[in-house]
Design a protein around this motif. Structure first.
Motif, mmCIF file in Angstrom:
data_model
loop_
_atom_site.group_PDB
_atom_site.id
_atom_site.type_symbol
_atom_site.label_atom_id
_atom_site.label_comp_id
_atom_site.label_asym_id
_atom_site.label_seq_id
_atom_site.Cartn_x
_atom_site.Cartn_y
_atom_site.Cartn_z
ATOM 1 N N THR A 154 31.185 25.908 28.458
ATOM 2 C CA THR A 154 32.355 26.150 27.604
ATOM 3 C C THR A 154 32.056 27.227 26.570
ATOM 4 O O THR A 154 32.921 28.062 26.285
ATOM 5 N N ALA A 155 30.849 27.235 26.042
ATOM 6 C CA ALA A 155 30.475 28.296 25.093
ATOM 7 C C ALA A 155 30.509 29.658 25.776
ATOM 8 O O ALA A 155 31.005 30.638 25.197
ATOM 9 N N MET A 156 29.996 29.735 27.004
ATOM 10 C CA MET A 156 30.023 30.996 27.750
ATOM 11 C C MET A 156 31.454 31.440 28.016
ATOM 12 O O MET A 156 31.787 32.618 27.881
ATOM 13 N N ALA A 157 32.313 30.500 28.417
ATOM 14 C CA ALA A 157 33.711 30.834 28.705
ATOM 15 C C ALA A 157 34.413 31.339 27.455
ATOM 16 O O ALA A 157 35.163 32.324 27.508
ATOM 17 N N ASN A 158 34.168 30.704 26.321
ATOM 18 C CA ASN A 158 34.776 31.159 25.064
ATOM 19 C C ASN A 158 34.300 32.551 24.686
ATOM 20 O O ASN A 158 35.094 33.406 24.279
ATOM 21 N N THR A 159 33.006 32.803 24.846
ATOM 22 C CA THR A 159 32.445 34.116 24.535
ATOM 23 C C THR A 159 33.012 35.179 25.469
ATOM 24 O O THR A 159 33.396 36.270 25.036
ATOM 25 N N LEU A 160 33.087 34.864 26.747
ATOM 26 C CA LEU A 160 33.624 35.804 27.733
ATOM 27 C C LEU A 160 35.072 36.163 27.411
ATOM 28 O O LEU A 160 35.442 37.339 27.389
ATOM 29 N N ILE A 161 35.900 35.170 27.149
ATOM 30 C CA ILE A 161 37.311 35.425 26.858
ATOM 31 C C ILE A 161 37.465 36.205 25.564
ATOM 32 O O ILE A 161 38.275 37.145 25.487
ATOM 33 N N ALA A 162 36.694 35.871 24.544
ATOM 34 C CA ALA A 162 36.776 36.608 23.277
ATOM 35 C C ALA A 162 36.414 38.076 23.491
ATOM 36 O O ALA A 162 37.084 38.974 22.958
ATOM 37 N N ALA A 163 35.378 38.325 24.276
ATOM 38 C CA ALA A 163 34.947 39.698 24.533
ATOM 39 C C ALA A 163 35.936 40.456 25.423
ATOM 40 O O ALA A 163 36.072 41.670 25.311
ATOM 41 N N ALA A 164 36.636 39.754 26.280
ATOM 42 C CA ALA A 164 37.526 40.406 27.247
ATOM 43 C C ALA A 164 38.977 40.512 26.786
ATOM 44 O O ALA A 164 39.794 41.109 27.485
ATOM 45 N N GLN A 165 39.309 39.969 25.624
ATOM 46 C CA GLN A 165 40.709 39.939 25.203
ATOM 47 C C GLN A 165 41.382 41.306 25.193
ATOM 48 O O GLN A 165 42.508 41.442 25.671
ATOM 49 N N SER A 166 40.714 42.330 24.706
ATOM 50 C CA SER A 166 41.359 43.654 24.680
ATOM 51 C C SER A 166 41.544 44.200 26.090
ATOM 52 O O SER A 166 42.559 44.830 26.390
ATOM 53 N N ALA A 167 40.608 43.925 26.996
ATOM 54 C CA ALA A 167 40.755 44.363 28.387
ATOM 55 C C ALA A 167 41.884 43.598 29.076
ATOM 56 O O ALA A 167 42.641 44.178 29.866
ATOM 57 N N ILE A 168 42.022 42.328 28.764
ATOM 58 C CA ILE A 168 43.107 41.526 29.352
ATOM 59 C C ILE A 168 44.459 42.113 28.952
ATOM 60 O O ILE A 168 45.366 42.196 29.766
ATOM 61 N N GLN A 169 44.577 42.570 27.731
ATOM 62 C CA GLN A 169 45.840 43.137 27.256
ATOM 63 C C GLN A 169 46.180 44.454 27.961
ATOM 64 O O GLN A 169 47.315 44.880 27.944
ATOM 65 N N GLN A 170 45.199 45.070 28.607
ATOM 66 C CA GLN A 170 45.436 46.315 29.343
ATOM 67 C C GLN A 170 45.697 46.073 30.832
ATOM 68 O O GLN A 170 46.049 46.985 31.557
ATOM 69 N N ALA A 171 45.532 44.841 31.271
ATOM 70 C CA ALA A 171 45.702 44.523 32.693
ATOM 71 C C ALA A 171 47.184 44.600 33.072
ATOM 72 O O ALA A 171 48.057 44.523 32.207
ATOM 73 N N PRO A 172 47.457 44.757 34.362
ATOM 74 C CA PRO A 172 48.856 44.788 34.803
ATOM 75 C C PRO A 172 49.580 43.488 34.439
ATOM 76 O O PRO A 172 48.954 42.428 34.400
ATOM 77 N N THR A 173 50.862 43.600 34.186
ATOM 78 C CA THR A 173 51.637 42.418 33.840
ATOM 79 C C THR A 173 52.136 41.706 35.094
ATOM 80 O O THR A 173 52.239 42.301 36.164
ATOM 81 N N VAL A 174 52.444 40.439 34.928
ATOM 82 C CA VAL A 174 52.957 39.622 36.014
ATOM 83 C C VAL A 174 54.441 39.899 36.170
ATOM 84 O O VAL A 174 55.197 39.854 35.206
ATOM 85 N N LEU A 175 54.845 40.228 37.383
ATOM 86 C CA LEU A 175 56.249 40.490 37.688
ATOM 87 C C LEU A 175 56.633 39.798 38.988
ATOM 88 O O LEU A 175 55.870 39.834 39.957
ATOM 89 N N CYS A 176 57.799 39.188 39.021
ATOM 90 C CA CYS A 176 58.274 38.589 40.280
ATOM 91 C C CYS A 176 59.186 39.558 40.963
ATOM 92 O O CYS A 176 59.900 40.311 40.346
#
Length: 176
Positions: A154-176
């Motif tokens: 869980t600590a690793m997952a939290n660290t990974l998500i915190a570090a990746a947040q700006s990259a996630i915001q640049q990812a393609p958006t979900v569209l149906c």
């Protein structure tokens, strides 16, 4: 099955997940039905129907890549009838809201389980909706702590998500 869906997703109730699986028929029928929904979400996957490591479920031992999990998450809102599942994914109990659960507007599901060598890893997949833009993005992660402990996962997952947040915001958006 609403009660079992809620319990399986929000509280990770293994008995509820097994009841959902059993409600689909024989293991082979359940695997086909589950695989059909996953295929509808854009991910080709053969769902495991044979217990390879007792006492764990067969379906829980299905190998599903993070790429395919993210693809499925991106398409999940487009699948007819997915509303209750997505609603439950947005209400995961607080003690399981690590990793992707730390993202804004997270709708996710995770798991924690043993690998063939006996050590444990954690995985999650889901969606995050930016409250400022309303844009939704899909994500999937696997963390594999050297210690094999849940606390380190869980600590690793939290660290990974915190570090990746700006990259996630640049990812393609979900569209149906």
């Amino acid at each position: 099955q609403t009660t079992n869906v809620t319990a399986a997703i929000q509280w990770s109730d293994n008995n509820a997940a097994e009841a959902l699986w059993a409600s689909l028929g024989t293991p082979e029928q359940a695997g086909i039905a589950t695989g059909a929904v996953i295929a509808e979400g854009g991910s080709a996957l053969r769902v495991n129907t044979i217990v390879t490591r007792s006492p764990f479920t067969s379906f829980g031992q299905t190998l599903w890549s993070p790429t395919d999990q993210a693809r499925f998450a991106a398409n999940l809102p487009c699948i007819s009838g997915s509303g209750p599942v997505l609603e439950s994914m947005g209400r995961v109990q607080a003690d399981q809201s690590w990793g992707i659960g730390q993202l804004p507007g997270a709708r996710f599901k995770g798991g924690w389980g043993p690998k063939p060598d006996g050590s444990y890893s954690a995985r999650q997949f889901g969606l995050s909706t930016d409250p400022a833009t309303g844009q939704t993005r899909a994500i999937a992660i696997i963390v594999d702590p050297g210690s094999g402990t849940f606390a380190d996962a869980t600590a690793m997952a939290n660290t990974l998500i915190a570090a990746a947040q700006s990259a996630i915001q640049q990812a393609p958006t979900v569209l149906c």
